[in-house]
Design a protein around this motif. Structure first.
Motif, PDB file in Angstrom:
ATOM      1  N   THR A 113     -23.839  -0.598  17.890  1.00  0.00           N
ATOM      2  CA  THR A 113     -23.556  -2.016  17.615  1.00  0.00           C
ATOM      3  C   THR A 113     -24.830  -2.837  17.482  1.00  0.00           C
ATOM      4  OG1 THR A 113     -23.336  -2.373  20.006  1.00  0.00           O
ATOM      5  CG2 THR A 113     -21.310  -1.933  18.754  1.00  0.00           C
ATOM      6  N   SER A 124     -25.875  -3.759  13.978  1.00  0.00           N
ATOM      7  CA  SER A 124     -25.144  -4.768  13.194  1.00  0.00           C
ATOM      8  C   SER A 124     -26.075  -5.934  12.881  1.00  0.00           C
ATOM      9  CB  SER A 124     -23.930  -5.274  13.979  1.00  0.00           C
ATOM     10  OG  SER A 124     -23.016  -4.225  14.215  1.00  0.00           O
ATOM     11  N   LYS A 170     -21.593  -4.219   9.913  1.00  0.00           N
ATOM     12  CA  LYS A 170     -20.878  -4.300  11.180  1.00  0.00           C
ATOM     13  C   LYS A 170     -20.595  -2.886  11.665  1.00  0.00           C
ATOM     14  CE  LYS A 170     -16.773  -6.215  13.443  1.00  0.00           C
ATOM     15  NZ  LYS A 170     -15.492  -6.952  13.254  1.00  0.00           N
ATOM     16  N   GLN A 174     -18.875  -0.482  14.365  1.00  0.00           N
ATOM     17  CA  GLN A 174     -17.729  -0.660  15.246  1.00  0.00           C
ATOM     18  C   GLN A 174     -17.111   0.689  15.604  1.00  0.00           C
ATOM     19  OE1 GLN A 174     -15.308  -3.057  12.663  1.00  0.00           O
ATOM     20  NE2 GLN A 174     -14.606  -1.302  11.443  1.00  0.00           N
TER      21      GLN A 174
END
Length: 552
Positions: free
Chosen positions: A157, A160, A185, A187
């Motif tokens: 993460t 990101s 992003k 995830q």
């Protein structure tokens, strides 16, 4: 009449000075330069070359802000014929963002995968160096991207964020932020969902058939990234034409050769993406252009073999440095130039030039125009020595005045220029002394033949025997052929020969002549046509026997 040095292509920034050089094997009457903007058809003469002699020339160009990408070539003149060099390309070093748009893309990637992101390259001369950055608060953190591709391994993460690219032109020293932005992003995702992160327009270009394509220069490097993600990360397999070549995320082939072309595919847990990889190479000609003999008024075909190159080269034809366009009586394609009705002005050097984005290559042949000939002989009984002779002639179809030419008293032959083929003429002869001219001879009627075309060999073997061996099967004394050849003395004129054998004229109180219409003293007419390649003139050989072709 070949070149020993061609001008070389160069990329330069505004404010620089560029020098082009060119030299020839055989001294010529003069060397000149011409240029044209890259996407225009018409060449323009360059004034004021900085250095030039009969063997070499040098052109200096000041590169300015408004200088367009252009082509330059030198022209070697040998009398009325000429030959041109391979053109050199002058590219102006600069960045052009005209095809880049302010695009925002959002990419979602599962944890622990390898993420691969590409920039859309801007137009640039030379190709721009691409570097990635990531927004870090109010600053941009520069990332290590040696090949202009962002590769993030085992993403989390923390990866990101907002990413972008800069493009640098190292010659013009320009660095510009590209307008595209990528929002990544990272995830957690459930199992499966294998997919490619980027769309095809970021990882290659599509050809006319919609196939994803990557082009690589010979001796360059092929670099492909699979870009497949999933949970868990998928196992990647690379194949070329169906044969497995690697199981890594990326595939590198360097140096790249023609043998490395093929269909490269990346497979990952049932999904697949394929690229058609092609090798880029400069043009060349398979086969050799043969010299051609053509009869005036007939047809001629010059063949240059087959052009090869990638991208596919564009072929154009030059005659004495002038572009030959398809039109009335002229037909061209990638292998042949066809002239339906050959005229004297068509004699000279024919060049077939193949060009693509990398370079140009040419082959050349000599086009010789053989004139139609007519022979006319007459005689009279002996007498007082004539001081000269007049020959009058005109086309039968003309009601105008006769054309008149003269010859000295010792002359036994006279050349008449510009007789048309397949045309009837009236001729008459008159002798003269200081006291007075004689009566006219009887009017002689003669018609020139229609032109015949010698067979042109399309063999790729060396030059020789095109149109038949000189003197074979011909008359005891073959009529002279017009051969257009290079040299400081230029091109021999194209003449049609009228042989008029003149004997002495009889004079009483005033000079008179006796002419006969029959018997041994009658008019003897013969029509001669030269359809062989024999000549005492020296004709240049084709490029097959000369130096290896050179490419810019």
């Amino acid at each position: 009449m070949g070149f020993t040095k061609y001008p070389e292509s160069v990329t330069a920034p505004a404010g620089d000075e560029v020098a082009f050089e060119c030299s020839v094997e055989v001294p010529c009457e003069r060397l000149t330069w011409r240029w044209k903007p890259e996407h225009e058809d018409s060449w323009r003469d360059v004034e004021g070359t900085s250095d030039s002699d009969s063997l070499s020339t040098k052109l200096v160009v000041d590169v300015k802000e408004d200088t367009p990408n252009s082509l330059y070539q030198c022209v070697a003149w040998y009398g009325a014929i000429s030959v041109v060099s391979i053109p050199a390309r002058l590219a102006i070093a600069k960045l052009d963002l005209s095809r880049n748009i302010a695009e925002k893309r959002v990419i979602a990637a599962p944890l622990h995968n390898t993420v691969v992101l590409h920039c859309k390259e801007p137009l640039s001369e030379p190709p721009a160096v691409l570097n990635w950055w990531k927004e870090d608060g109010k600053t941009k953190k520069q990332l290590d991207t040696p090949h202009g591709v962002l590769v993030l391994h085992n993403v989390s993460t923390a990866d990101s964020g907002v990413y972008g690219c800069t493009a640098t032109n190292e010659l013009s020293v320009q660095t510009i932020d590209l307008p595209e932005r990528t929002y990544l992003k990272v995830q957690h995702e459930g199992n499966g969902q294998e997919r490619f992160l980027e769309t095809e327009d970021y990882v290659g270009t599509k050809d006319s058939e919609g196939t994803l394509t990557v082009s690589v220069k010979i001796d360059g490097a092929l670099r492909l990234w699979c870009g497949a993600v999933g949970t868990p990360p998928p196992r990647v397999t690379w194949t070329r034409d169906g044969l497995q070549v690697s199981n890594r995320d990326a595939l590198f082939v360097q140096p790249f050769t023609v043998r490395d072309e093929g269909i490269y595919s990346c497979s990952a847990n049932g999904i697949r993406r394929s690229w058609k990889v092609v090798a880029l190479f400069p043009p060349y000609w398979e086969g050799t252009a043969d010299n051609v003999n053509a009869s005036e008024g007939g047809s001629a075909r010059v063949t240059c073999g087959l052009p090869y190159g990638q991208p596919t080269p564009t072929v154009h034809w030059l005659l004495n440095a002038e572009l030959m366009r398809n039109g009335k009586g002229i037909k061209t394609n990638d292998t042949d130039l066809y002239i339906e009705h050959v005229e004297k002005r068509h004699a000279g050097i024919v060049q077939c030039v193949a060009c693509n984005a990398l370079a140009c290559a040419f082959d050349a042949a000599m086009l010789t125009v053989v004139p139609v000939q007519i022979s006319d002989q007459w005689s009279s009984s002996g007498g007082v020595e004539a001081e000269g002779f007049y020959v009058y002639y005109r086309a039968v179809s003309s009601a105008g005045a006769y054309e008149k030419v003269s010859a000295g008293g010792g002359a036994r032959a006279l050349r008449l220029d510009h007789l048309a083929p397949d045309t009837a003429y009236e001729l008459k002869v008159q002798a003269y002394t200081a006291q007075a001219p004689s009566d006219f001879s009887a009017i002689l009627d003669a018609k020139t033949h229609k032109s015949l075309v010698p067979t042109v060999s399309s063999s790729t073997e060396g030059v020789g025997g095109v149109g038949g061996a000189g003197g074979a099967g011909g008359a005891e004394r073959a009529p002279a052929a017009l051969v257009t050849a290079g040299g400081a003395r230029g091109v021999a004129a194209i003449l049609l020969i009228l042989l008029v054998t003149l004997l002495l004229c009889r004079r009483a109180k005033r000079p008179t002549s006796q002419y006969y219409s029959g018997g041994e003293a009658g008019v003897e007419m013969s029509f001669l046509h030269n359809n062989n390649t024999g000549s005492s003139e020296e004709t240049p050989h084709s490029r097959k026997n000369g130096p290896t072709r050179q490419y810019v």
